[in-house]
Design an enzyme around this catalytic site. Sequence first.
Site, PDB file in Angstrom:
ATOM      1  N   SER A 124     -54.360   7.831  24.527  1.00 38.74           N
ATOM      2  CA  SER A 124     -55.592   8.782  24.281  1.00 38.74           C
ATOM      3  C   SER A 124     -55.416   9.728  25.598  1.00 38.74           C
ATOM      4  CB  SER A 124     -56.653   7.883  24.195  1.00 38.74           C
ATOM      5  OG  SER A 124     -57.801   8.801  24.081  1.00 38.74           O
ATOM      6  N   GLY A 125     -55.519  11.223  24.703  1.00 40.10           N
ATOM      7  CA  GLY A 125     -55.682  12.132  25.819  1.00 40.10           C
ATOM      8  C   GLY A 125     -54.366  12.666  26.307  1.00 40.10           C
ATOM      9  N   ASN A 174     -60.436  11.547  26.895  1.00 40.11           N
ATOM     10  CA  ASN A 174     -60.264  12.872  26.335  1.00 40.11           C
ATOM     11  C   ASN A 174     -61.554  13.488  25.661  1.00 40.11           C
ATOM     12  OD1 ASN A 174     -59.427  14.795  24.773  1.00 40.11           O
ATOM     13  ND2 ASN A 174     -57.802  13.543  23.919  1.00 40.11           N
ATOM     14  N   SER A 177     -60.937  13.434  21.819  1.00 42.32           N
ATOM     15  CA  SER A 177     -60.378  12.403  21.262  1.00 42.32           C
ATOM     16  C   SER A 177     -60.565  12.303  19.783  1.00 42.32           C
ATOM     17  CB  SER A 177     -60.765  11.154  22.001  1.00 42.32           C
ATOM     18  OG  SER A 177     -59.972  10.095  21.695  1.00 42.32           O
ATOM     19  N   GLY A 406     -53.693   6.678  20.137  1.00 44.71           N
ATOM     20  CA  GLY A 406     -52.816   6.441  21.122  1.00 44.71           C
ATOM     21  C   GLY A 406     -53.355   5.089  21.796  1.00 44.71           C
ATOM     22  N   GLU A 408     -54.901   2.429  24.115  1.00 39.52           N
ATOM     23  CA  GLU A 408     -56.491   2.952  24.609  1.00 39.52           C
ATOM     24  C   GLU A 408     -56.837   1.386  25.378  1.00 39.52           C
ATOM     25  OE1 GLU A 408     -59.274   5.706  22.847  1.00 39.52           O
ATOM     26  OE2 GLU A 408     -60.004   3.679  22.210  1.00 39.52           O
TER      27      GLU A 408
HETATM   28  N1  LIG Z   1     -50.131  21.560  25.318  1.00 38.31           N
HETATM   29  C1  LIG Z   1     -51.059  21.600  26.034  1.00 38.31           C
HETATM   30  N2  LIG Z   1     -51.509  22.574  26.517  1.00 38.31           N
HETATM   31  C2  LIG Z   1     -52.636  22.716  27.208  1.00 38.31           C
HETATM   32  N3  LIG Z   1     -53.479  21.851  27.125  1.00 38.31           N
HETATM   33  C3  LIG Z   1     -53.282  20.651  26.480  1.00 38.31           C
HETATM   34  C4  LIG Z   1     -51.855  20.441  26.026  1.00 38.31           C
HETATM   35  N4  LIG Z   1     -51.934  19.409  25.209  1.00 38.31           N
HETATM   36  C5  LIG Z   1     -53.249  18.442  25.724  1.00 38.31           C
HETATM   37  N5  LIG Z   1     -53.787  19.435  26.208  1.00 38.31           N
HETATM   38  C6  LIG Z   1     -55.319  19.057  26.699  1.00 38.31           C
HETATM   39  O1  LIG Z   1     -55.424  17.738  26.598  1.00 38.31           O
HETATM   40  C7  LIG Z   1     -56.781  17.441  25.965  1.00 38.31           C
HETATM   41  C8  LIG Z   1     -56.174  16.278  25.011  1.00 38.31           C
HETATM   42  O2  LIG Z   1     -55.274  16.496  24.241  1.00 38.31           O
HETATM   43  P1  LIG Z   1     -55.298  15.795  22.720  1.00 38.31           P
HETATM   44  O3  LIG Z   1     -54.179  16.289  22.125  1.00 38.31           O
HETATM   45  O4  LIG Z   1     -56.816  15.983  22.042  1.00 38.31           O
HETATM   46  O5  LIG Z   1     -54.891  14.052  23.243  1.00 38.31           O
HETATM   47  P2  LIG Z   1     -54.820  12.912  22.151  1.00 38.31           P
HETATM   48  O6  LIG Z   1     -54.917  13.506  20.711  1.00 38.31           O
HETATM   49  O7  LIG Z   1     -53.337  12.574  22.646  1.00 38.31           O
HETATM   50  O8  LIG Z   1     -55.636  11.990  22.446  1.00 38.31           O
HETATM   51  C9  LIG Z   1     -56.881  18.663  25.022  1.00 38.31           C
HETATM   52  O9  LIG Z   1     -58.179  18.781  24.645  1.00 38.31           O
HETATM   53  C10 LIG Z   1     -56.234  19.846  25.859  1.00 38.31           C
HETATM   54  O10 LIG Z   1     -57.511  20.179  26.769  1.00 38.31           O
HETATM   55 MG   LIG Z   2     -56.119  13.040  19.325  1.00 41.04          MG
END
Ligand SMILES: Nc1ncnc2c1ncn2[C@@H]1O[C@H](COP(=O)(O)OP(=O)(O)O)[C@@H](O)[C@H]1O
Ligand SMILES: [Mg+2]
Length: 1045
Positions: A124-125, A174, A177, A406, A408
């Site tokens: 996650s995150g 996150n 999330s 993911g 967690e």
């Molecule tokens: N490629 C990226 N560039 C900039 N910031 C990112 C990128 N990937 C993730 N982030 C940052 O990380 C945070 C969490 O990403 P997210 O995709 O929501 O995570 P997940 O879905 O894996 O839980 C996003 O809100 C963003 O702020």
């Molecule tokens: Mg996500």
Amino acid sequence: MRYQGREVDIEGRVRLVMESTLTARDRVGVQDFVLLENHNSEAAFIENLRRRFRENLIYTYIGSVLVSVNPYKELEIYSKPQMERYRGVSFYEISPHIYAVSDNTYRAMRTTSRDQCILISGESGAGKTEASKKILLYYAATCPASHHMSTLGDRLLQSNPILEAFGNAKTLRNDNSSRFGKYMDVQFDFKGVPVGGHILNYLLEKSRVVQQNHGERNFHIFYQLLDGGGNELLQMLGLERNPLSYQYLVKGSCSKVSSISDKNNWKVLMNALSVIGFTDEDQKNLLDIIASILHLGNTQFGEGEEGEAHITTEIPIANVAKLLGLEASSLSGALTHKKLTAKGEEMIIPLNFEQAMSSRDALAKAVYGRTFTWLVEKINQSLALKDDVDHSNKTFPVIGLLDIYGFEVLQRNSFEQFCINYCSEKLQQLFIELTLRSEQEEYTTEGIAWEMVKYFDNKIICDLIEEKHKGIIAILDEECLRPGETSDESFLEKLEDTLGGHPHFVTHKLANGKTRKVMSREEFRLLHYAGEVNYNVNGFLEKNNDSLNRTVKEVVCQSDNRIISQCFSREEVMDQKRPQMAATHFKNSLLKLMENLMTKEPSYVRCIKPNDVKQPGHFDEVLVRHQVRYLGLMENLRVRRAGFAYRRSFEAFLQRYKPLCPETWPNWCGRLEDGVATLVNHLGYQEEEYKLGRSKIFIRFPRTLFLTEDALQAKKPEIALTLQTSWRGYRERAKYKRIRHAIIVIQSAWRGMKARQRARRRRQAAELIRRFIKGFIYRHEDYCPENDYFLDHVRYSFLMKLSKNLPTSVLDKSWLASPPSVSEASEHLRKLHMRNMVMKYCIRIQPEWKNQLTQKVVASEIFKDQKDNYPQSVGKLFLDSRIEHDQINLKVLQTLGSDKVQYAVPVTKYDRRGFKPRSRQLLLSNTFAVLVDKTKIKQRIDYASLGGISVSSLSDGMVILHIPSEDKKQKGDVLLHCYHVIELVTKLALIARMLNHINIKPGSVRFAGARGNESFVDFVRGPELKVAKGKRGHLLVTAPRINAT
Ligand SMILES: Nc1ncnc2c1ncn2[C@@H]1O[C@H](COP(=O)(O)OP(=O)(O)O)[C@@H](O)[C@H]1O
Ligand SMILES: [Mg+2]
């Protein structure tokens, strides 16, 4: 100009610098772990990640797997020009990027027409959702578009803010999330245009609606509505702007998050709703539901004397009832009572305080959960293949995007984390299945020399959770369904009983002393592939049951709200069957998902979280190492390094690249293996570059395949030309044949028609000739069938010929000889024609000419066949006078007075006695004639006294005027000679009306001489005219002979 290029003010320059530095900086470390010197060293692996991360190079490959490290800051690598850079470019030619994976997958889908999927994993995150959004954006921007696509692309992109507003929340890990699993299919047509999409959602963390951990929030939508909604809207929904007023929003004590602008997101959401096609009514219903959940959370209960619960807050429940279109009293009743059916009798039992609270929360969760499912359905309707897309090609290839929870680990892990981590285990299984195990198994079956790479197979953990009868889920279900007293504790005991001793399962009771210290009695521990997690069993049974009190359901399904009435159906209330348990339902949907993914060609994006505090530039080595380990990246690398980048079945390889070798083009007839060997020999593959297995060729380096692919691309125009030529040839030949055939058909039809015409004419001609001959034979018979045609023809042709040969003058007496059958008609015609000509002639005659002719007719009556010189006279015109008027003596004319001279002619008068010739003028008036000698009238002869006129039948000019008289003194008859004897006699006969008194005599004419003596004029023919005294006192006139000709 600074190195990073961001400070540069001219935009174009910035990009230029960015690009070049990007490529230059990308030399930091290695772009592909496969190129790492020491591929067995974890430290080297992590060092490479760190070095690149420090330079903002967040992407690195392991072969075709993309490893991505969350930068926690915006990088300028997602612009439109960047997208263009990656479009259609070979995977390894350019720095690693999520766009390269997207493009590669798209092209694989296009060239092989096989379904693809991109599996994004990580805890996650780690950046999964961001990655999936980048991929969608890339497709929306770079795929060919149709008019349909332009809207579809928008909708695909706009589905995200909606799903995020309702399905994402701030957690400790996150700020955004995803609290649900998402799998999205994008369908493409044969031209590579995206034509449809479909979203599958998995297990939403509904418990968050009623309960949040400290530092976490409820789903974004609640805060967005309160922050972004207009005053009027909030008033209508009965809401206050302050989130702290709502029990369901205060549990995490964190209603405001610095990185999130709820107000802006509200606007984005509203726009997205209308793009996707939510009507105003839909939107209103949706917000009514969200507001009603907040009001429901504020509904409080009190306890009566006997422990029965009752509602103490009237306003919130009234609001809920109003917003959902329910009756407040029945809703209150349903929340505080339950119906039981025992022995066929229905009983209503009051609930206690706890029960009422949980029935309230259950309602809130059920309403929210089902509304979320409805939302996904609604979005799917909007993304569905449209009718105007050609459905004939039923199998549209798809690219699937999996962005699912993911791994967690929280402070307190509950049922949701159990499900989430189970899902992670399953995905890891899939990864192992598709990259590690299957790859190694393939080398073995293909007989390629291979040293096995050891890896941890997490199947044992999956089995622990999902196995039938013995797995944790099975035990949980059993505990939920078992009659009798069951509780979360009894469930834990059951787990201990059944699973005690399993290497990946521990409880407080089973644990050794060290572990015991960090575990509570309510927990069990699973040793996941990604780490150890303690799960608190509290709430497991209830969450797995996920059942809503039937009494509540009965009330809710009466709702006026269209969404609620669709989500809660009456049939469901009537249905006595137990619905599936939540965990089992989740397990089954995961199994289905795995099956689905197995049919597709996978690409991987492995997301890594650099630190736990969402900080840019901070690389927590311990945390990263942990993820690298459990994600199996090292094993992945080792298999990659030792193995082969690509494999293709002989058939597929040969089929694709055979144009590159003359021996294999266009078809290879021998064994496939030999064909492939010939082909790679021709291409000059080195021995270490490839191996031939039993049914596949294995290519070690991507570069080898890329070179081959490039060669094919370069060859394509040539192939296209060959195909084109033969196709055009074929088409032209076909066209030529068609034309030829058509010509032959037309020709034969035309010739047939001509021949039939000719035959018909011949037949007619023969028939005609036959009739003709017959007619000729019968020509003398009466008109009858045998000769009718012939005779008609004879007549017709005679008449036609006649019409062209008619005489044109009255003097022309010629006439066409007629055949016997028309002789009578011919005669009639001749007469008719003559009469007609005469008539026309007569009409044309002038008066003078008529006079002339009248005289000539009279002359003819008198002299025709009577007098020899008559024929000569016919052609000569009669004149009005033979003496000019001025030749007549004026005195004579005066003497004549009123009697006009009608005719004057010089004559010779012969004396009766001596026949002496005397030249005289003979003038004829209307009543008398006079003989004039120059100036003197010698003799006047009244016509009344004229007895007759005699002439001879010869060609002389003698005229004898007989004047009978008793009177002897009278001079007697007058003998005259005139050269115009016919003219004179005719005029005299006419003027004196003596027509019947003209005698024409041959031989001699008697005349009365002086004193009544009779004498004769004798006429004879001689050589010339001579008038002389003859014998016996006769006058002898010799008339010249006239040639018979
Ligand atoms: N490629 C990226 N560039 C900039 N910031 C990112 C990128 N990937 C993730 N982030 C940052 O990380 C945070 C969490 O990403 P997210 O995709 O929501 O995570 P997940 O879905 O894996 O839980 C996003 O809100 C963003 O702020
Ligand atoms: Mg996500």
